[in-house]
Design a protein around this motif. Structure first.
Motif, short mmCIF file in Angstrom:
data_model
loop_
_atom_site.label_atom_id
_atom_site.label_comp_id
_atom_site.label_asym_id
_atom_site.label_seq_id
_atom_site.Cartn_x
_atom_site.Cartn_y
_atom_site.Cartn_z
N GLU A 2 48.68 -15.96 12.12
CA GLU A 2 47.30 -16.40 12.32
C GLU A 2 46.60 -16.56 10.97
OE1 GLU A 2 44.75 -13.94 14.72
OE2 GLU A 2 43.25 -15.51 14.85
N GLU A 3 46.88 -15.61 10.07
CA GLU A 3 46.27 -15.67 8.74
C GLU A 3 46.69 -16.96 8.01
OE1 GLU A 3 46.29 -12.04 6.23
OE2 GLU A 3 47.68 -13.21 5.01
N MET A 56 44.82 -19.84 9.44
CA MET A 56 43.41 -19.88 9.03
C MET A 56 43.28 -20.41 7.59
SD MET A 56 42.00 -16.34 10.76
CE MET A 56 40.26 -16.47 10.32
N VAL A 57 44.22 -20.00 6.75
CA VAL A 57 44.20 -20.51 5.36
C VAL A 57 44.46 -22.02 5.38
CG1 VAL A 57 45.40 -20.44 3.14
CG2 VAL A 57 44.86 -18.29 4.33
N MET A 93 37.61 -20.58 -2.80
CA MET A 93 38.42 -20.35 -1.60
C MET A 93 39.41 -19.21 -1.84
SD MET A 93 39.26 -24.05 0.11
CE MET A 93 39.69 -24.97 -1.36
N GLY A 94 39.73 -18.97 -3.11
CA GLY A 94 40.62 -17.85 -3.44
C GLY A 94 42.09 -18.16 -3.20
N VAL A 95 42.49 -19.41 -3.47
CA VAL A 95 43.88 -19.78 -3.21
C VAL A 95 44.74 -19.87 -4.47
CG1 VAL A 95 43.33 -21.02 -1.09
CG2 VAL A 95 43.35 -22.27 -3.25
N PRO A 112 45.19 -13.39 -4.73
CA PRO A 112 45.02 -13.41 -3.28
C PRO A 112 45.98 -12.51 -2.50
CG PRO A 112 44.99 -15.64 -4.16
CD PRO A 112 45.39 -14.74 -5.30
N GLY A 113 47.24 -12.40 -2.92
CA GLY A 113 48.17 -11.55 -2.17
C GLY A 113 48.60 -12.13 -0.84
N LEU A 114 48.71 -13.45 -0.76
CA LEU A 114 49.19 -14.09 0.48
C LEU A 114 50.71 -14.16 0.47
CD1 LEU A 114 46.62 -17.03 0.53
CD2 LEU A 114 46.76 -15.22 2.25
N LYS A 138 39.98 -16.30 19.05
CA LYS A 138 40.32 -16.92 17.76
C LYS A 138 39.03 -17.31 17.01
CE LYS A 138 42.30 -20.05 14.83
NZ LYS A 138 41.20 -20.19 13.89
N ASP A 197 37.45 -16.35 13.32
CA ASP A 197 36.92 -17.33 12.36
C ASP A 197 35.52 -16.90 11.89
OD1 ASP A 197 39.16 -18.90 12.58
OD2 ASP A 197 38.28 -20.29 14.03
N ARG A 215 32.14 -22.15 4.04
CA ARG A 215 33.59 -22.19 4.15
C ARG A 215 34.12 -20.76 3.99
NH1 ARG A 215 35.53 -26.94 3.33
NH2 ARG A 215 33.92 -27.61 1.91
N PRO A 216 35.15 -20.41 4.74
CA PRO A 216 35.70 -19.06 4.51
C PRO A 216 36.45 -19.03 3.19
CG PRO A 216 37.07 -20.26 6.07
CD PRO A 216 35.90 -21.15 5.75
N ASN A 217 36.88 -17.85 2.76
CA ASN A 217 37.80 -17.79 1.63
C ASN A 217 38.93 -16.83 2.00
OD1 ASN A 217 36.85 -15.15 1.14
ND2 ASN A 217 35.24 -15.95 -0.21
N VAL A 218 39.94 -16.77 1.13
CA VAL A 218 41.13 -15.98 1.47
C VAL A 218 40.76 -14.52 1.70
CG1 VAL A 218 43.29 -15.09 0.53
CG2 VAL A 218 42.79 -17.53 0.40
N ARG A 219 39.85 -13.98 0.89
CA ARG A 219 39.48 -12.57 1.05
C ARG A 219 38.88 -12.35 2.44
NH1 ARG A 219 36.23 -12.11 -3.09
NH2 ARG A 219 37.95 -12.19 -4.54
N ILE A 229 39.35 -14.16 5.12
CA ILE A 229 40.39 -14.35 6.14
C ILE A 229 41.24 -13.08 6.27
CG2 ILE A 229 42.53 -15.61 6.61
CD1 ILE A 229 41.11 -18.14 5.51
N MET A 230 41.55 -12.46 5.12
CA MET A 230 42.39 -11.26 5.17
C MET A 230 41.64 -10.09 5.80
SD MET A 230 44.48 -11.65 1.66
CE MET A 230 46.09 -11.02 1.96
N LYS A 244 41.41 -10.59 9.65
CA LYS A 244 42.65 -10.29 10.34
C LYS A 244 42.68 -8.82 10.78
CE LYS A 244 46.14 -9.58 7.74
NZ LYS A 244 47.24 -9.66 6.78
#
Lengths: 393, 251
Positions: free
Chosen positions: A20-21, A24-25, A61-63, A74-76, B68, B72, B183-187, B189-190, B193
């Motif tokens: 799911e993560e 979402m990314v 966005m932190g990518v 990020p640690g993805l 879901k 978000d 917009r979301p960001n990776v932090r 999103i993590m 979760k």
């Protein structure tokens, strides 16, 4: 009846295997590319610039440096990194190149081979996009054969002195930080060079017909003096740069699919709406054959990329696995771009459609990060145990 | 400050809707999204949370798939996620009662929602919830802020825009807002979760869904668009102008 909203082509529903993560990314990057990149990419190419807003957005966005953990990274998963590359490259290969170089070629060597001080100093600012990084390996006379590089470093007691030149360096001119590979007493070592170090310059290479929205540069070192604490302590020899390339090539194997999907989408839409001989050209067998072939190759490429991502995340991979995926997926993406151009007829050459841009970009992608032929030789060596890169040795 | 944001998951505006046997076939919907007006409500809620050190409770009433959307919402900053099962829900008053029960449970000071959902376009949730809570309700707002103990909001009026101040528990139903959802960001999103979604049923909330005097008899797709008319050559200009003026009413 199955309906399709935008959704990039995913015939076997491979993305349902993502966590799911990861999904979402994907959606985050996909939306950004739709809203900010695709409407502006042609202009960026025409002007030959990498828009600075894109650097800022990627950082927000932190990518950047997606699969690296700690130090503000990020640690993805590697799979998530692949998905990010695919979504970025659906926009443009130049954009994906920026992210590949930043994450896999500049941040990764500091993360894996750097000292604690180096990691703490450079990585947070590179993950946030504040500092752009570049990677100096290729030289004017040493492309596929980097082991014979000329650039050298000398130990001058309280500093190192670098001399030599690098070429085809993505992000070079706009970078704050360059990870440069040079020979110290005949052994390849990694050095961190900063933008304002004396004796260092990074002139931009002009006149590209490919990756026009990406900055490509030379790196020139003329008695470039850097402090002793700028050498990466953790690696010696070609293993250093090759480790970086493995990660970047992994990202490209996903990224190329983004370009291929963009070309497929455009070709499908065009074929459905273009009327010749009173019917949409999509209703003709020759065109359907082309579209079916594109879907077939993209689906195979998606399965290859996904499985490689799982292997990378599980730590059960060999560089040859990455060579196969990079080689195959770039190759099919380029061929798909060419066939898509064919379906678009004369319209395919206009910048109203993304086709010609992706095609020209992919010519570079086929060559950089290990040419198509070199990857064949890597696979050939794996099969036979006989290296065919050189007549010596 | 406890800020409740009411969200609904709807078919994405790009998704094709198929009606089979007089009902929307939900399985044919390829993509579900947060209803666009709810996005404006959520963004305004996040801004209010940031400015007032508040707690944002994202609430939805729907089937399991709608969880879901709560994740978000967490990715952009929602603190508490509440999913109310829509099992047994027969009409919009049931939904309003369930939402109101959760709002009371969390002592929400302010409630934000979209003016209508993009699928049913009912528009009754905001006013309906306000009625049950005996709260003030301002509809069609574009922004809301909290200053000196009052909620200040902007909404359209007959001849421009009006600024409305409200105090006490208030419901605001958003039209197109002034700021798009961040917009979301990776932090985010993590973190999302890891965030638990609390699920509740009508029984948990003590809401009786047994009676309803509304039945949805059938749904039909909009009529097919009539074929366009094509005119070739300058001699048709007067005809085209006349048609645009008198038939299409666009000039």
């Amino acid at each position: 009846m199955i309906t399709m909203a935008y959704e990039a082509l995913d015939f076997y529903d491979v993305d349902s295997l993502l966590s799911e993560e990861e999904r979402m990314v994907r959606d985050m990057v996909r939306d950004w590319v739709d809203e900010e990149v695709i409407p502006n990419i042609e202009n960026a190419c025409r002007e030959g610039v990498f828009p600075d807003e894109w650097r800022v957005a990627l950082g927000e966005m932190g990518v950047l440096g997606a699969p690296l953990k700690g130090y503000g990274c990020p640690g993805l998963s590697y799979t998530a990194y692949g998905v990010i590359c695919r979504e970025l490259e659906r926009g443009d290969s130049g954009l994906r190149s920026f992210a590949s170089v930043q994450g896999s070629l500049a941040m990764y060597p500091i993360w894996d081979f750097g000292s604690e001080e180096q990691k703490n100093y450079y990585l947070p600012k590179m993950a946030s996009g504040e500092w752009i990084g570049c990677f100096g390996l290729t030289e004017p006379d040493y492309g596929s054969n980097p082991g014979d590089m000329i650039t050298k470093a000398e130990d001058k007691g309280d500093h190192y002195l670098l001399n030599g030149a690098k070429m085809w360096i993505t992000n070079g001119t706009i970078a704050e930080v360059a990870v440069v590979w040079a020979k110290l007493d005949g052994v390849i070592r990694g050095f961190i060079v900063e933008k304002n170090d004396p004796g260092f310059s990074a002139p931009e290479m002009k006149g590209k017909h490919s990756l026009k929205a990406s900055v490509t540069s030379e790196l020139v070192f003329q008695d470039c003096k850097i402090p002793k604490d700028r050498m990466l302590p953790g690696v010696k020899g070609l293993r250093g740069p090759f480790s970086c390339l493995n990660n970047a090539r992994f990202g490209i194997s996903w990224g190329a699919l983004g370009s291929a999907q963009a070309c497929f989408d455009s070709a499908k839409d065009y074929a459905m709406s273009r009327i010749q001989f009173n019917h949409p050209i999509a209703s003709y067998q020759l065109v359907q054959n082309k579209l079916a072939w594109m879907l077939r190759e993209i689906t195979k490429g998606q399965l290859l990329a996904y499985h490689l991502g799982q292997k990378k995340d599980a730590g059960v991979w060999i560089p040859e696995h990455i060579s196969l995926a990079k080689m195959n997926n770039v190759d099919i993406a380029l061929e798909i771009a060419r066939v898509a151009r064919d379906i678009h007829g004369a319209n395919g050459i206009l910048d109203e459609y993304p086709i010609m841009r992706h095609m020209a970009n992919l010519e570079s992608v086929k060559t950089y990060e290990g040419t198509h032929d070199i990857h064949n030789l890597i696979i050939g060596r794996h099969i036979t145990g006989i290296q065919a890169f050189t007549r010596e040795a | 400050m406890n800020i409740a944001v009411l969200l609904k998951q709807v078919p994405d505006t790009t998704a094709k809707i198929i009606i089979s046997e007089g009902k929307v076939d939900e399985n044919s919907v390829s993509k579900w999204s947060m209803s666009p007006y709810d996005e404006y409500a959520l963004e305004s809620g996040l801004q209010m949370k940031d400015a007032n050190n508040g707690l944002l409770i994202a609430i939805t009433c729907g089937p399991d798939r709608s969880k879901k959307m709560l994740t978000d919402a967490a990715a952009v900053g929602a603190d508490t996620l509440i999913h109310i099962s829509d099992e047994g829900v027969k009409d919009s008053t049931h939904t309003q009662q369930l939402l109101a029960a959760v709002i009371k449970k969390f002592d929400a000071n302010v409630i934000l929602c979209g003016k209508q959902a993009a699928d049913t376009n009912g528009g009754s949730t905001g006013p309906g919830v306000a009625e049950i809570l005996d709260a003030a309700c301002v509809t069609l707002v574009s922004e809301v802020s909290f200053t000196d103990g009052k909620y200040i909001t902007m909404r359209p009026s007959n001849n421009g825009t009006e600024k409305v101040s409200v105090d006490g528990i208030s419901v605001f139903a958003f039209d197109k807002g002034t700021t798009e959802l961040r917009r979301p960001n990776v932090r985010g999103i993590m973190m999302a979760k890891k965030k638990a979604i609390e699920s509740m049923t009508s029984t948990d909330l003590g809401v009786d869904l047994s009676s309803s005097n509304v039945t949805l008899d059938s749904q039909t797709p909009p009529p097919e668009k009539a074929a366009g008319q094509k005119f070739d050559g300058a001699e048709h200009v007067p005809t085209v102008v006349s048609k645009l003026r008198n038939e299409a009413n666009v000039i």
